[in-house]
Design a protein around this motif. Structure first.
Motif, PDB file in Angstrom:
ATOM      1  N   UNK A 108       0.827  -1.206   0.000  1.00 47.21           N
ATOM      2  CA  UNK A 108       0.000   0.000   0.000  1.00 47.21           C
ATOM      3  C   UNK A 108       0.862   1.256   0.000  1.00 47.21           C
ATOM      4  N   UNK A 109       1.988   1.212   0.691  1.00 42.54           N
ATOM      5  CA  UNK A 109       2.899   2.362   0.732  1.00 42.54           C
ATOM      6  C   UNK A 109       3.482   2.636  -0.644  1.00 42.54           C
ATOM      7  N   UNK A 110       3.865   1.557  -1.340  1.00 39.16           N
ATOM      8  CA  UNK A 110       4.397   1.704  -2.701  1.00 39.16           C
ATOM      9  C   UNK A 110       3.320   2.236  -3.636  1.00 39.16           C
ATOM     10  N   UNK A 111       2.116   1.657  -3.560  1.00 40.35           N
ATOM     11  CA  UNK A 111       1.035   2.041  -4.463  1.00 40.35           C
ATOM     12  C   UNK A 111       0.625   3.497  -4.268  1.00 40.35           C
ATOM     13  N   UNK A 112       0.757   4.004  -3.062  1.00 38.24           N
ATOM     14  CA  UNK A 112       0.380   5.390  -2.778  1.00 38.24           C
ATOM     15  C   UNK A 112       1.250   6.383  -3.538  1.00 38.24           C
ATOM     16  N   UNK A 113       2.448   5.952  -3.959  1.00 34.20           N
ATOM     17  CA  UNK A 113       3.347   6.846  -4.705  1.00 34.20           C
ATOM     18  C   UNK A 113       3.093   6.789  -6.209  1.00 34.20           C
TER      19      UNK A 113
END
Length: 202
Positions: free
Chosen positions: A20-25
């Motif tokens: 989710x952290x990666x996808x948020x970028x």
């Protein structure tokens, strides 16, 4: 919940948080240049999968076939029969070059296909344009790789996706592309004497 199930749930929760952290970028959107190449089967099939995905979302799209000629295919028959209002379909080639054995005619047809492709790409109502087997046309010098790269780099509308298929994609096209997939041949039934079959190859 067992101890093993609890460990698994904890591990997956950590993976989800990292994902989710990666996808948020990943917030940008753009029209992609997509290349399907390699000796393996499935280059055009995968590209048509994206065309049918566009059709399912009622997104206008188009197909230009550079090499494949008079042979009927399931994709073409379905699109022309059911979805021609959403997807324009242009079969511009007359067959593989070893069948026609006429370089000047093949070049003429490929140039006409490229002209049609440019017209369809410049039409911003088309959200995706598939250039099926254009890599073959480039490889045989029917169409200039430099012309294709220059046009896509300088004139492709920002939000238009362009998919280019065929073996031996030109290095400059690979450099330009946003997404490149090389289909690797591991096994093929043709090598065991099995002919191309309806529903699998066409």
């Amino acid at each position: 919940m067992t101890e093993e199930e609890d460990r698994h749930a904890t591990k997956m929760a950590k993976k989800k948080a990292a994902r989710d952290k990666i996808m948020a970028t990943k917030t940008d959107q753009k029209g992609l240049i997509i290349v399907h190449t390699g000796k393996g089967k499935g280059k055009s099939s995968a590209a048509f999968g994206m065309i049918f995905r566009c059709i399912a979302h009622d997104m206008k799209c188009a197909v230009v076939q550079f090499i494949k000629g008079g042979m009927s295919t399931g994709e073409r028959d379905l699109i022309l029969g059911k979805f021609s209002d959403t997807c324009a379909f242009h079969t511009m080639g007359e067959g593989f070059t070893w069948e026609t054995q006429d370089k000047s005619r093949d070049t003429e047809m490929a140039q006409a296909a490229w002209a049609k492709a440019k017209e369809l790409i410049l039409d911003e109502t088309n959200k995706m344009v598939l250039l099926d087997e254009i890599n073959i046309a480039i490889r045989y010098d029917y169409v200039s790789a430099a012309d294709v790269v220059t046009f896509l780099r300088d004139h492709k509308p920002t939000m238009t996706h362009v998919v280019l298929t065929g073996r031996n994609a030109h290095a400059d096209l690979i450099d330009l592309a946003d997404l490149v997939t090389e289909m690797e041949l591991v096994k093929h039934p043709f090598r065991s004497g099995v002919a191309a079959q309806i529903g699998v190859e066409f």
